[in-house]
Design an enzyme around this catalytic site. Structure first.
Site, short mmCIF file in Angstrom:
data_model
loop_
_atom_site.label_atom_id
_atom_site.label_comp_id
_atom_site.label_asym_id
_atom_site.label_seq_id
_atom_site.Cartn_x
_atom_site.Cartn_y
_atom_site.Cartn_z
CE LYS A 1 -3.70 -2.65 2.27
NZ LYS A 1 -4.93 -2.84 2.72
CD GLU B 1 -6.59 -0.35 1.23
OE1 GLU B 1 -5.75 -0.01 0.67
OE2 GLU B 1 -6.91 -0.86 2.25
CB SER C 1 -7.16 -9.58 9.17
OG SER C 1 -7.51 -7.88 9.32
P1 PGA Z 1 -4.48 -6.70 5.40
O1 PGA Z 1 -4.62 -5.88 3.75
O2 PGA Z 1 -3.60 -7.65 5.20
O3 PGA Z 1 -3.65 -5.54 6.02
O4 PGA Z 1 -5.93 -6.62 5.86
C1 PGA Z 1 -4.98 -7.01 2.85
C2 PGA Z 1 -5.29 -5.91 1.52
O5 PGA Z 1 -5.98 -5.01 1.67
O6 PGA Z 1 -4.88 -6.52 0.40
#
Ligand code: PGA
Length: 252
Positions: free
Chosen positions: A11, A98, A214
Site C-alpha cells: 500500500k 481502497e 487480516s
Molecule cells: P490487510 O490488507 O492484510 O492489512 O488486511 C490486505 C489487503 O488490503 O490487500
C-alpha cells in the site's frame, strides 16, 4: 495445476530506502530456504525498478499496486501499464477496494486498466469482495460475480491465463477481523464456479484465487488448507519480513 501464491501489498508504506531494506531482508531469508509457493511483492511505483533489479536473481516477483486507465499522453501524475512493465515488474494489482472506494474506480475504469495491463504483458491480481453491509444482506456472491463480470469476464480464454483473483472482504481488510476459513472457502468455491461458467472447468481449476483481509502467520495455515484457497494477498503482515515469511511458511 494452479499456482500457490503469497503476495504482499505494501500500500502507501515504505520510503525507497525502507523498501530496499525490506526486500533485501526478504530475499535473504527466502534464499536460505526455497518457498513452496510463488512470492510476489506489491509496492508503490517508485520502488518498482529498483526492486525488480534487486530481486532479479531470486524467487520474488514484483507487482505494481495500480496503473493508469489510459495508454499514454497528457495525464499528469499517472503511470501507464507500459511504464510499469518497463521497470521489470511482472504483475499489477487492480480493483483493490481502497482504489474503488477512495479513488472512485468503477468497473468500467478497471476494465480499461485490466486491458492495458494485459496488452503490455503484465499479469493482473484482480481484487473483488463485499462490504460489511453487503455481507449482512447476504449479497457477497452477487457482489463478487458483478465485479468479475464488470471488469474481467470479457477477456479471452488466452488472456484469462494471466489473471489471478484476490477475494478480499472489505470488512476484513486491516481490521484484524479475518473471514473464517469456512466463510472464505465458501465464497472461493463460488468464485471458481463463476469462472467455470465463463471459461470452463479446466480454466477454473487452473485459476489461482487468493484470500486477503487480516491474513497473518497464525491464520494462514487454516485458510490455505482449504481446497479453493490458493494463497493470500497480504497487507499489514507484508511490511515485516519475518511476518511475511511466516505466511509463506503456511505452504510448508
Ligand atoms: P490487510 O490488507 O492484510 O492489512 O488486511 C490486505 C489487503 O488490503 O490487500
Amino acid at each position: 495445476m494452479r499456482k500457490k501464491i503469497v503476495a504482499g501489498n505494501w500500500k502507501m508504506n515504505k520510503t525507497l530506502q525502507e523498501g530496499i531494506a525490506l526486500a533485501s531482508e526478504l530475499k535473504e531469508i527466502l534464499a536460505a530456504e526455497t518457498p513452496k509457493c510463488d512470492v510476489i511483492i506489491g509496492t508503490p511505483f517508485i520502488h518498482l525498478a529498483t526492486l525488480a533489479e534487486l530481486t532479479k536473481d531470486s524467487v520474488i516477483a514484483v507487482s505494481a499496486e495500480n496503473c493508469a486507465d489510459k495508454a499514454s499522453g497528457a495525464y499528469t501524475g499517472e503511470v501507464s501499464a507500459a511504464m510499469v512493465k518497463s521497470t521489470g515488474a511482472e504483475y499489477v494489482i487492480l480493483g483493490h477496494s481502497e482504489r474503488r472506494e477512495y479513488y472512485h474506480e468503477t468497473p468500467e475504469i478497471l476494465k480499461e486498466k485490466v486491458d492495458l495491463a494485459l496488452e503490455n504483458g503484465l499479469k493482473v491480481i484482480f481484487c473483488i469482495g463485499e462490504s460489511l453491509a453487503q455481507r449482512e444482506q447476504g449479497e457477497q456472491e452477487a457482489v463478487c460475480k458483478a465485479e468479475l463480470a464488470g471488469s474481467v469476464f470479457h477477456l479471452t480464454p488466452e488472456q484469462w491465463k494471466n489473471i489471478v483473483i484476490a477475494y478480499e472482504p472489505i470488512w476484513a481488510i486491516g481490521t484484524g477481523k479475518t473471514a473464517t476459513a469456512e466463510q472464505a472457502e465458501e465464497i472461493h468455491a463460488y468464485i471458481r464456479k463463476c469462472v467455470a461458467e465463463v471459461y470452463g472447468e479446466q480454466a477454473a481449476e487452473d485459476t489461482s484465487i487468493l484470500y486477503g483481509g487480516s491474513c497473518k502467520a497464525s491464520n494462514a495455515p487454516e485458510l490455505f488448507a482449504k481446497p479453493d484457497i490458493d494463497g493470500g494477498l497480504i497487507g499489514g503482515a507484508s511490511l515485516k519480513a519475518p511476518d511475511f515469511k511466516g505466511i509463506i511458511d503456511a505452504w510448508k
